[in-house]
Each structure stands twice: as C-alpha cells, then as structure tokens.
Design an enzyme around this catalytic site. Sequence first.
Site, PDB file in Angstrom:
ATOM      1  N   ASN A   1       5.478  70.574 -25.553  1.00 40.53           N
ATOM      2  CA  ASN A   1       5.618  71.226 -26.230  1.00 40.53           C
ATOM      3  C   ASN A   1       6.686  72.279 -25.577  1.00 40.53           C
ATOM      4  O   ASN A   1       6.939  73.526 -26.521  1.00 40.53           O
ATOM      5  CB  ASN A   1       4.065  72.456 -26.468  1.00 40.53           C
ATOM      6  CG  ASN A   1       2.317  71.444 -26.897  1.00 40.53           C
ATOM      7  OD1 ASN A   1       2.771  70.638 -27.078  1.00 40.53           O
ATOM      8  ND2 ASN A   1       1.717  71.771 -25.973  1.00 40.53           N
TER       9      ASN A   1
ATOM     10  N   SER B   1      -2.611  73.108 -22.784  1.00 36.10           N
ATOM     11  CA  SER B   1      -1.175  72.925 -23.430  1.00 36.10           C
ATOM     12  C   SER B   1      -0.348  74.238 -22.661  1.00 36.10           C
ATOM     13  O   SER B   1       1.514  73.509 -23.502  1.00 36.10           O
ATOM     14  CB  SER B   1      -1.381  73.212 -25.021  1.00 36.10           C
ATOM     15  OG  SER B   1      -2.175  74.630 -25.063  1.00 36.10           O
TER      16      SER B   1
ATOM     17  N   GLU C   1       0.704  63.347 -21.152  1.00 37.53           N
ATOM     18  CA  GLU C   1       1.470  64.356 -19.825  1.00 37.53           C
ATOM     19  C   GLU C   1       0.908  64.732 -18.594  1.00 37.53           C
ATOM     20  O   GLU C   1       0.441  64.925 -18.712  1.00 37.53           O
ATOM     21  CB  GLU C   1       1.808  65.867 -19.999  1.00 37.53           C
ATOM     22  CG  GLU C   1       3.287  65.776 -20.954  1.00 37.53           C
ATOM     23  CD  GLU C   1       4.130  67.031 -21.543  1.00 37.53           C
ATOM     24  OE1 GLU C   1       5.105  67.191 -21.172  1.00 37.53           O
ATOM     25  OE2 GLU C   1       3.384  68.101 -22.221  1.00 37.53           O
TER      26      GLU C   1
ATOM     27  N   HIS D   1      -2.601  66.369 -20.132  1.00 38.71           N
ATOM     28  CA  HIS D   1      -2.046  67.416 -21.097  1.00 38.71           C
ATOM     29  C   HIS D   1      -2.195  66.069 -22.634  1.00 38.71           C
ATOM     30  O   HIS D   1      -1.598  65.247 -22.764  1.00 38.71           O
ATOM     31  CB  HIS D   1      -0.883  68.139 -21.105  1.00 38.71           C
ATOM     32  CG  HIS D   1      -0.267  68.264 -22.637  1.00 38.71           C
ATOM     33  ND1 HIS D   1       1.059  68.466 -23.299  1.00 38.71           N
ATOM     34  CD2 HIS D   1      -1.176  69.246 -23.355  1.00 38.71           C
ATOM     35  CE1 HIS D   1       0.657  69.125 -24.739  1.00 38.71           C
ATOM     36  NE2 HIS D   1      -0.575  69.702 -24.527  1.00 38.71           N
TER      37      HIS D   1
END
Length: 285
Positions: free
Chosen positions: A191, A120, A153, A141
Amino acid sequence: MEIKKICVLGAGLMGSGIVQVCAAAGFDVTMRDIEKRFIDNGMNTIKKNLARDVEKGKITREQMETVLGRIEPTLDLKEAAGDADVVVEVVIELMDLKKKVYAELEEIVPPHCLFFTNTSGLSITEMAAITSRPERFIGTHFFNPVPVMRLLEIIRGQQTSDETVEIAVAWGRKIGKEVVMVKEAPAFVVNRILCSMINEAFFVLDEGLATPEDIDKAMQLGCNHPIGPLALGDLIGLDTQLRICEGMHRELGDKYRPSPLLRKLVRAGNLGRKSGRGVYDYGKK
Ligand code: CAA
C-alpha cells in the site's frame, strides 16, 4: 499449536473473502458482523463465488456444499470467538474502533487464542499493546479480491513472538497464499507504493492532464497493469484509499498528502463500487 477453529470479525468484501479461503482450506470458520444484512451479504458473496467455481468446473457441487457447511455466520461475538484458536479481525480501519473490539475480545477468547489483524496500514504494535497477549498478535494483510489475489503480507509487531510468526506463515500458505514478511511501518510495502500511485492518479486527474478513462488506459497499456489506478481506487473503496493516504501523510510527511479531489469525492459519498459511484458510475446501489 494446531489451528482448527477460526473466527473472522467482519463480513464485508475482505472479511467474506477471508472466510471463503479459510473454509476452502478445511478450517471451521465463524463469520461475525454487527448487522444481519452484512452477514447475509457476506454469505451471498461467498455463495456466488463458489457457484462460479462450480460452473467453471473448478470444484464440484458437493465440494461447494462442504465448504459452505464449514461456515457459521453469527451476530454474537461470544458464539463467534468463544472457542476460537485464531481471530482474524477485519474491522473498519479506525484505530480506536479496532482497539475497542480487542478490549471486548479479551474477555471472550480462550488464553491460547491468536489475534491476526487485517489492516491496510495501521500499527500492529499499537493494537497489540492494549491486549494481554502482544506476543500472540500479528498483522495479516490480504488483498482484494481475496480469493483471487495470491499475496499475504505478514507484519510482525514489536512484541510478536517467533512462534506466532511461524503459525501465521504456515496458515497463510495453507489457505493458498504466497507470504512476504514485512517490518512494521505505515502502509507496509504494497500500500505504501500502490496507494501513492493511486493518489498521484487523482492529482493527474485534478490537473486535467487526461480523462479518467485515458489515465486508466495509459497505465494498463503502458505498464501492463490489470486495471487502471482510478478503477482500482474504486475497487478498493475511495474512503479506504483516503484513510491509507492520511495515515502515510500523518506518519511519513508531506510527500504523501492526499489529493484534494480524492477527499472531495469521499465527502460527496462517492466511495467507489460499493456505493455505486466513485470516479466511475456503477449504477445506483
Ligand atoms: N471474487 C472472486 N473472484 C473474482 C472476483 C471477486 N470479486 N473478481 C474476479 N474474480 C475472478 C474471476 O472469476 C476470474 O476467475 P477465472 O480466472 O477463474 O476465470 C478472474 O478473477 C478474472 O476475473 P475477470 O475475468 O472477471 O476480470 P478481470 O480479468 O478484469 O480481473 C481482477 C479482475 C482480478 C479484479 C483484476 O482486475 C485485477 O487483478 N485487478 C487488480 C486487483 C488489485 O490490485 N488488488 C489489490 C488492491 S489493494 C488491496 O486490496 C489492499 C488494500 O489494503 C487496499
């Protein structure tokens, strides 16, 4: 290079979701974890998700059995990764632990094997650098819940080759995800923005501006978010949320300082849905 066999390391929420979408897309998948109860939980989650799809008429019972038949749960790393074309590593977000796993994998996997890390926000380049194949190493991700969330991602490390990028992008599309390419930086794109927002919600809660329910309601109704930031923190896991904030704080500076309330909840073992209690109470685990 054609991917046939995938090894997923980790049978938790994210790992089992990745296993499910890979098997549903026709890949043979081994799902490896370090304790039988983790694997059993992972398989139960997958079965529950697929059974729900059968009930809704999205897939037939035969299709469910076919997907389950492509999944091989195991505790044995050699069995899991020995003939894998790709290893998707979904180990807990601790750099040293991830590095240890890659050192073990190096002894086991075939030379052509690619390493995809589901992180992450940790550095792809740092993990890749300890392997003998940094050009075949890339960040993939996923988002929770994996079978529902459409985004993947993809993060290229300093030494990732163009060929590895192409293979990972094609694989992401084959398992039904929309792909965005992201340059390596702490917490990537989603994130960096999302966890900053969730962290701010904890500051707002700590300052007593509103109740948890009203903070979540405000963001749901005021911004059309499907779920409020505090409830989303509970879904992600408050320990994971804290680790992401700590990483951003360490690398990007004080703007990203984790909320002391978030830290306190994690210290108390209130990790969110997975522990039965986070900001909200989900009943005893
Ligand atoms: N696994 C599989 N399917 C699930 C699921 C799960 N855990 N949870 C819900 N679903 C499915 C349901 O079956 C339902 O499917 P249909 O549309 O086919 O009926 C659909 O998702 C909607 O579910 P519900 O109606 O039960 O509930 P909802 O409308 O409240 O949606 C939610 C639940 C999809 C989780 C929604 O609240 C949502 O989108 N939340 C935001 C999630 C999010 O932001 N995730 C990203 C987190 S960040 C991250 O993961 C990255 C990281 O590194 C921290």
